[in-house]
Write an enzyme that holds these catalytic residues in place. Structure first.
Site, short mmCIF file in Angstrom:
data_model
loop_
_atom_site.label_atom_id
_atom_site.label_comp_id
_atom_site.label_asym_id
_atom_site.label_seq_id
_atom_site.Cartn_x
_atom_site.Cartn_y
_atom_site.Cartn_z
N ASP A 1 59.95 49.93 61.41
CA ASP A 1 60.33 50.86 62.47
C ASP A 1 60.86 50.05 63.65
O ASP A 1 60.57 48.85 63.76
CB ASP A 1 59.13 51.71 62.91
CG ASP A 1 59.60 52.91 63.72
OD1 ASP A 1 60.03 53.90 63.11
OD2 ASP A 1 59.58 52.84 64.96
N ARG B 1 60.26 60.19 53.90
CA ARG B 1 59.43 61.29 53.40
C ARG B 1 60.14 62.30 52.50
O ARG B 1 59.49 63.07 51.83
CB ARG B 1 58.78 62.01 54.57
CG ARG B 1 57.66 61.21 55.19
CD ARG B 1 57.29 61.75 56.54
NE ARG B 1 58.41 61.59 57.45
CZ ARG B 1 58.44 62.03 58.69
NH1 ARG B 1 57.40 62.68 59.17
NH2 ARG B 1 59.49 61.82 59.46
N ARG C 1 52.75 56.29 50.39
CA ARG C 1 52.28 56.45 51.77
C ARG C 1 50.91 57.13 51.84
O ARG C 1 50.23 57.04 52.87
CB ARG C 1 53.36 57.26 52.50
CG ARG C 1 53.05 57.82 53.84
CD ARG C 1 53.24 56.78 54.92
NE ARG C 1 53.29 57.43 56.21
CZ ARG C 1 52.23 57.98 56.80
NH1 ARG C 1 51.05 57.92 56.21
NH2 ARG C 1 52.36 58.57 57.96
N TYR D 1 61.18 55.30 75.10
CA TYR D 1 59.84 55.64 74.60
C TYR D 1 58.75 54.95 75.41
O TYR D 1 57.68 55.51 75.65
CB TYR D 1 59.70 55.23 73.13
CG TYR D 1 60.42 56.14 72.15
CD1 TYR D 1 59.81 57.31 71.69
CD2 TYR D 1 61.68 55.83 71.68
CE1 TYR D 1 60.45 58.13 70.78
CE2 TYR D 1 62.33 56.65 70.78
CZ TYR D 1 61.72 57.80 70.32
OH TYR D 1 62.36 58.61 69.43
N ARG E 1 67.64 55.81 57.11
CA ARG E 1 66.35 56.42 56.73
C ARG E 1 66.31 56.78 55.25
O ARG E 1 65.77 57.82 54.88
CB ARG E 1 66.09 57.68 57.55
CG ARG E 1 65.82 57.46 59.00
CD ARG E 1 64.40 56.93 59.21
NE ARG E 1 64.13 56.81 60.62
CZ ARG E 1 63.34 57.64 61.30
NH1 ARG E 1 62.75 58.63 60.69
NH2 ARG E 1 63.15 57.45 62.57
O1 CP3 Z 1 66.36 53.53 57.44
C1 CP3 Z 1 65.34 53.23 56.79
O2 CP3 Z 1 65.09 53.73 55.67
C2 CP3 Z 1 64.43 52.14 57.31
C3 CP3 Z 1 63.30 52.53 58.07
C4 CP3 Z 1 63.35 53.11 59.48
C5 CP3 Z 1 62.29 53.93 59.98
N1 CP3 Z 1 62.54 54.18 61.29
C6 CP3 Z 1 61.15 54.39 59.18
C7 CP3 Z 1 60.29 55.47 59.68
C8 CP3 Z 1 64.26 52.94 60.53
C9 CP3 Z 1 65.58 52.19 60.54
C10 CP3 Z 1 63.72 53.60 61.67
C11 CP3 Z 1 64.37 53.60 62.99
C12 CP3 Z 1 63.83 54.42 64.08
N2 CP3 Z 1 62.53 54.74 64.35
C13 CP3 Z 1 64.63 54.94 65.11
C14 CP3 Z 1 66.12 54.75 65.27
C15 CP3 Z 1 66.92 55.55 64.33
C16 CP3 Z 1 66.80 57.03 64.47
O3 CP3 Z 1 66.34 57.65 63.49
O4 CP3 Z 1 67.21 57.57 65.49
C17 CP3 Z 1 63.79 55.66 65.99
C18 CP3 Z 1 64.20 56.42 67.23
C19 CP3 Z 1 62.46 55.51 65.49
C20 CP3 Z 1 61.21 56.02 66.11
C21 CP3 Z 1 60.44 56.87 65.17
N3 CP3 Z 1 59.69 56.38 64.12
C22 CP3 Z 1 60.31 58.28 65.18
C23 CP3 Z 1 60.97 59.18 66.19
C24 CP3 Z 1 59.50 58.62 64.10
C25 CP3 Z 1 58.95 59.99 63.74
C26 CP3 Z 1 59.89 61.01 63.40
C27 CP3 Z 1 60.54 60.78 62.05
O5 CP3 Z 1 61.78 60.88 61.99
O6 CP3 Z 1 59.84 60.52 61.09
C28 CP3 Z 1 59.14 57.42 63.43
C29 CP3 Z 1 58.31 57.28 62.21
C30 CP3 Z 1 59.00 56.77 61.00
N4 CP3 Z 1 59.85 55.69 60.97
C31 CP3 Z 1 58.88 57.27 59.67
C32 CP3 Z 1 59.67 56.45 58.84
C33 CP3 Z 1 59.83 56.53 57.35
C34 CP3 Z 1 57.97 58.41 59.24
C35 CP3 Z 1 56.61 57.86 59.06
C36 CP3 Z 1 55.78 58.59 58.06
O7 CP3 Z 1 55.84 58.27 56.86
O8 CP3 Z 1 55.01 59.45 58.52
#
Ligand code: CP3
Length: 334
Positions: free
Chosen positions: A68, A23, A32, A144, A19
């Site tokens: 994602d 943000r 964004r 999910y 990640r």
């Molecule tokens: O690693 C990176 O920088 C690449 C991008 C990436 C995102 N999500 C961007 C994202 C990766 C590899 C993920 C994986 C992901 N997404 C997982 C597996 C890894 C983990 O963190 O456990 C899971 C379970 C998700 C599902 C998901 N997507 C959730 C639970 C959320 C919201 C909560 C949160 O942590 O933000 C997202 C949204 C998301 N995915 C954001 C980002 C940058 C936030 C979106 C925003 O800008 O509002």
């Protein structure tokens, strides 16, 4: 990075953060602004820009493409949205819904993913930085899809496992097939390493893990084009199934911070490299303190055949940028 993943000799462990594009970075929030998360994933220019931010601003040693784990899911005819986590409009709870899931034609369902990867590859090749692809593992995607969103107890999911195991099995089979095609297509488009994220598999006890998680990891590991791209396996909150995680024989196991590195080195038996595993919350510490933690992790992981410095889970929105900077500098100072 590639040598560490394959267990070849290196001067010091490479560093990147799960990640890392997100943000906590003001520059990310700026790009964004005014765009939904899903639209941003589809916008090749924006996605490329934020993928490169951690490299340009902080000096990470790998780039993970911005997307994602849910990106390919609408291609299976499932309506989802993000708020900010994934929300499934019509949670999957019946045999008919599982049977209706299609295998997506990835090139037409998510053309932007492959375009983002190709563009990133051409941007970073000259800088000798590798490009990472990724996917969600079947169990986490299913969690999910069945719950409809994140959950504390995952009762609907566990209910399906217990009461209607054949529906659950079909769901996991379909997600496994999709994941293999998706990761291999990412490798074809230029991903040089791929990471499989199983964020929720750790909610299972060992027997259930062996039934509902392990066979699918093994299937994915055996069907990926790993000659071309090593596989990193990340299972969160799963110190109780370490033997099972290592038995997949991925190229790298990504450890969360609850996992003991000593124990991981023993489980790896020289066959697998390690990644991790600083607690993301530790990035709030002082730079000196972060340096000590990095040195201690690197020293513990030294006997492994390879080590990639990373966090034990993703950067949080509240992660201080200064902490990330200190983490990367500490790694480069090893
Ligand atoms: O690693 C990176 O920088 C690449 C991008 C990436 C995102 N999500 C961007 C994202 C990766 C590899 C993920 C994986 C992901 N997404 C997982 C597996 C890894 C983990 O963190 O456990 C899971 C379970 C998700 C599902 C998901 N997507 C959730 C639970 C959320 C919201 C909560 C949160 O942590 O933000 C997202 C949204 C998301 N995915 C954001 C980002 C940058 C936030 C979106 C925003 O800008 O509002």
């Amino acid at each position: 990075m590639l040598r560490s993943c394959r267990g070849e000799p290196v001067d010091r462990p490479p560093v990147w953060l799960m990640r890392q594009a997100g943000r906590y970075l003001p520059e990310y929030r700026k790009v964004r602004e005014g765009v939904s998360f899903m639209d941003m994933c589809k916008d090749v220019d924006r996605a490329v820009e934020v993928s490169l931010q951690p490299l340009d601003l902080l000096g990470t040693e790998a780039v993970i493409f911005f997307s994602d784990i849910f990106t390919p899911i609408p291609g299976m005819d499932v309506e989802i949205d993000f708020a900010p986590g994934p929300i499934v409009a019509d949670p999957i709870r019946t045999a008919a819904q599982v049977e209706a899931l299609r295998q997506p034609d990835l090139q037409s369902a998510v053309p932007f993913v492959f375009e983002i990867l190709k563009t990133l590859r051409s941007e970073i090749d000259s800088r000798s930085i590798p490009l990472l692809g990724f996917a969600g593992a079947p169990f986490t995607l299913a969690a999910y899809l069945v719950e409809g969103q994140g959950s504390k107890n995952f009762s609907f999911l566990k209910n399906m496992m217990i009461c209607e195991p054949e529906i659950m099995r079909l769901l996991l089979d379909k997600l496994t097939e999709m994941t293999v095609s998706y990761l291999n297509a990412q490798i074809d488009a230029g991903a040089q390493v791929v990471q499989l994220f199983d964020t929720w598999a750790g909610i299972l006890g060992r027997d259930d893990y062996r039934e509902w998680v392990l066979p699918y990891h093994k299937k994915i590991a055996s069907q990926l084009n790993r000659e071309q791209a090593p596989l990193i396996l990340y299972v969160n909150n799963a110190a109780h199934v370490m033997e099972e995680i290592f038995s997949v024989e991925s190229d790298v196991v990504s450890l969360d911070w609850r996992m003991n590195i000593d124990e991981a080195v023993r489980c790896a038996k020289g066959r697998v490299s390690l990644q991790g595993n600083l607690d993301p919350c530790s990035l709030a510490a002082t730079p000196e303190c972060i340096r000590e933690m990095v040195q201690s992790i690197a020293a513990e992981a030294e006997p492994a055949r390879g080590h990639v410095l990373n966090l034990g889970h993703g950067c949080l929105p509240e992660t201080p940028v200064e902490g990330v900077r200190a983490f990367i500098e500490a790694a480069k100072g090893l």
